[in-house]
Write an enzyme that holds these catalytic residues in place. Structure first.
Site, PDB file in Angstrom:
ATOM      1  N   ASN A  15       0.865  -1.184   0.000  1.00 48.80           N
ATOM      2  CA  ASN A  15       0.000   0.000   0.000  1.00 48.80           C
ATOM      3  C   ASN A  15       0.900   1.232   0.000  1.00 48.80           C
ATOM      4  O   ASN A  15       1.476   1.590   1.023  1.00 48.80           O
ATOM      5  CB  ASN A  15      -0.904  -0.002   1.238  1.00 48.80           C
ATOM      6  CG  ASN A  15      -1.782   1.223   1.321  1.00 48.80           C
ATOM      7  OD1 ASN A  15      -1.945   1.947   0.335  1.00 48.80           O
ATOM      8  ND2 ASN A  15      -2.355   1.474   2.490  1.00 48.80           N
ATOM      9  N   LYS A  17       0.090   4.323  -0.469  1.00 45.89           N
ATOM     10  CA  LYS A  17      -0.549   5.511   0.115  1.00 45.89           C
ATOM     11  C   LYS A  17      -0.294   6.750  -0.757  1.00 45.89           C
ATOM     12  O   LYS A  17      -0.228   6.652  -1.978  1.00 45.89           O
ATOM     13  CB  LYS A  17      -0.101   5.694   1.561  1.00 45.89           C
ATOM     14  CG  LYS A  17      -0.324   4.433   2.401  1.00 45.89           C
ATOM     15  CD  LYS A  17      -0.057   4.652   3.869  1.00 45.89           C
ATOM     16  CE  LYS A  17      -0.265   3.352   4.636  1.00 45.89           C
ATOM     17  NZ  LYS A  17      -0.152   3.532   6.100  1.00 45.89           N
ATOM     18  N   HIS A 102      -9.700   1.158   5.093  1.00 48.20           N
ATOM     19  CA  HIS A 102      -8.398   1.351   5.730  1.00 48.20           C
ATOM     20  C   HIS A 102      -8.543   2.321   6.901  1.00 48.20           C
ATOM     21  O   HIS A 102      -9.355   3.244   6.874  1.00 48.20           O
ATOM     22  CB  HIS A 102      -7.386   1.905   4.723  1.00 48.20           C
ATOM     23  CG  HIS A 102      -5.979   1.863   5.199  1.00 48.20           C
ATOM     24  ND1 HIS A 102      -5.465   2.824   6.060  1.00 48.20           N
ATOM     25  CD2 HIS A 102      -4.976   0.982   4.980  1.00 48.20           C
ATOM     26  CE1 HIS A 102      -4.201   2.528   6.323  1.00 48.20           C
ATOM     27  NE2 HIS A 102      -3.874   1.416   5.684  1.00 48.20           N
ATOM     28  N   GLU A 104      -6.895   4.755   7.873  1.00 40.74           N
ATOM     29  CA  GLU A 104      -6.715   6.171   7.550  1.00 40.74           C
ATOM     30  C   GLU A 104      -7.951   6.759   6.871  1.00 40.74           C
ATOM     31  O   GLU A 104      -8.257   7.941   7.040  1.00 40.74           O
ATOM     32  CB  GLU A 104      -5.463   6.332   6.673  1.00 40.74           C
ATOM     33  CG  GLU A 104      -4.192   6.057   7.459  1.00 40.74           C
ATOM     34  CD  GLU A 104      -3.009   5.644   6.615  1.00 40.74           C
ATOM     35  OE1 GLU A 104      -1.937   5.402   7.196  1.00 40.74           O
ATOM     36  OE2 GLU A 104      -3.142   5.543   5.380  1.00 40.74           O
ATOM     37  N   GLU A 174      -5.387  -4.459  11.017  1.00 42.40           N
ATOM     38  CA  GLU A 174      -4.404  -3.388  11.165  1.00 42.40           C
ATOM     39  C   GLU A 174      -4.719  -2.600  12.434  1.00 42.40           C
ATOM     40  O   GLU A 174      -5.521  -1.663  12.398  1.00 42.40           O
ATOM     41  CB  GLU A 174      -4.373  -2.488   9.928  1.00 42.40           C
ATOM     42  CG  GLU A 174      -5.725  -2.080   9.371  1.00 42.40           C
ATOM     43  CD  GLU A 174      -5.670  -0.782   8.594  1.00 42.40           C
ATOM     44  OE1 GLU A 174      -4.585  -0.378   8.169  1.00 42.40           O
ATOM     45  OE2 GLU A 174      -6.727  -0.160   8.440  1.00 42.40           O
ATOM     46  N   GLY A 180       1.956   2.823  10.875  1.00 42.22           N
ATOM     47  CA  GLY A 180       2.841   3.957  10.654  1.00 42.22           C
ATOM     48  C   GLY A 180       3.562   4.448  11.894  1.00 42.22           C
ATOM     49  O   GLY A 180       4.173   5.511  11.881  1.00 42.22           O
ATOM     50  N   SER A 215       3.123  -1.713  10.562  1.00 42.86           N
ATOM     51  CA  SER A 215       4.581  -1.612  10.685  1.00 42.86           C
ATOM     52  C   SER A 215       5.281  -2.950  10.445  1.00 42.86           C
ATOM     53  O   SER A 215       6.173  -3.356  11.193  1.00 42.86           O
ATOM     54  CB  SER A 215       4.963  -1.045  12.059  1.00 42.86           C
ATOM     55  OG  SER A 215       4.480   0.277  12.212  1.00 42.86           O
TER      56      SER A 215
END
Length: 254
Positions: A15, A17, A102, A104, A174, A180, A215
Site C-alpha cells: 500500500n 498511500k 483502511h 486512515e 491493522e 505507521g 509496521s
C-alpha cells in the site's frame, strides 16, 4: 513462512498511500519486478495512488506475476460525484484488488462501518477482491475492547453483503496503534485477533486469507508469518523500498 494447514496462498500487498511521482513509481516497480520473477508460492499485489494505476498496469505489470490493486473506491457506481473513482473504473484499468475501510480512511475521512460495507459490495460487483481492513485504536485496546470492535466492523459487512460475499475477500487486521508508528503487534497479539476473525467468518473462514498490517518490516515479517492464522501482510512504509518489500515477500515463502 506463512503457517496454515489449509494451504491458503500467502498474500503480500504493498500500500503505497500518498507517495511517489511517475519517476519514483517506475523505479520502484522496476526494482520489484526484476526481483520477483518466475513462479512463487506467495501472491504479490501493489496498490499505487489512483493517478499511477494506468502507468503500473500498462507499463510495468502487464507481463509480470504481480497483481494490481487500488487503495480505495467510491461508494457510488456512477454519476455527478466530482473527484470519485468507481470500482468499475478501477477494474477497467486492470485492478484485481481494492482496499476498503483502511484505518486512515476511517479516521481522516470519517468513513463509517456502513460506508465501508457499501464500498465492499461495489468492489464485488465490479469483479474485484475487496481487502477489508479492520482494527482498534490504542484507547480501545487499552479498554479491552479489541474483539468487540473487530466483531462490529466485520459484522457490518456481513449484515450488508452476506456470508457468501464476505467469504470471498481478504481481511487485513491493522491495529491503529501500529499503523505507521513503528510499533508492531507481537506475533501472539496478532494471532489472537486473526483467529477470532476466522471464527467470525464461520466455515468460509478456513479458506479466507487474513493478513496483518501494522509496521511490517523485514525484521519482523517471518515471526508474524509463522503464526497459523496470519496469511501475509499489508505493507505500508517498507513497501516503498523494493529490497525491503521483496524481503517481506520472501519471508512468506520460507
Amino acid at each position: 513462512m506463512v503457517n496454515n494447514s489449509t494451504k491458503r496462498r500467502p498474500l503480500i500487498i504493498a500500500n503505497w498511500k500518498l507517495n511517489g511521482t511517475s519517476a519514483f513509481v517506475s523505479e520502484l516497480l522496476e526494482g520489484i519486478t526484476e526481483q520477483w520473477t518466475g513462479v512463487h508460492q506467495a501472491e504479490v499485489v501493489v496498490c499505487p495512488a489512483f493517478v499511477h494505476i494506468g502507468q503500473a498496469s500498462s507499463v510495468h505489470l502487464a507481463h509480470s506475476n504481480i497483481a494490481l490493486g487500488a487503495q480505495d473506491c467510491s461508494q457510488f457506481e456512477e454519476g455527478a460525484y466530482t473527484g470519485d473513482v468507481s470500482a468499475e473504473m478501477l477494474h477497467d484499468l486492470g485492478c484485481q484488488f481494492v482496499i476498503t475501510g483502511h484505518s486512515e480512511r476511517r479516521r481522516f475521512y470519517n468513513e463509517t462501518d456502513a460506508l465501508v460495507a457499501r464500498k465492499f459490495d461495489l468492489a464485488h460487483k465490479a469483479l474485484m477482491t475487496p481487502i477489508l481492513c479492520v482494527g482498534e485504536t490504542p484507547e480501545q485496546r487499552e479498554a479491552g475492547e479489541t474483539l468487540a470492535i473487530i466483531k462490529r466492523q466485520v459484522g457490518a459487512v456481513l449484515d450488508y453483503c452476506g456470508q457468501e460475499k464476505l467469504g470471498r475477500c481478504v481481511i487485513a487486521y491493522e491495529p491503529l496503534w501500529a499503523v505507521g508508528t513503528g510499533v508492531t503487534a507481537t506475533p501472539d497479539q496478532a494471532q489472537e485477533v486473526h483467529a477470532f476473525i476466522r471464527q467470525l467468518l464461520g466455515p468460509a473462514g478456513q479458506a479466507t486469507r487474513i493478513i496483518y498490517g501494522g509496521s511490517v518490516k523485514p525484521e519482523n515479517a517471518e515471526a508474524l508469518f509463522t503464526q497459523p492464522d496470519i496469511d501475509g501482510a499489508l505493507v505500508g512504509g517498507a513497501a516503498l523500498k523494493a529490497d525491503d518489500f521483496i524481503e517481506i515477500c520472501k519471508a512468506a515463502e520460507l
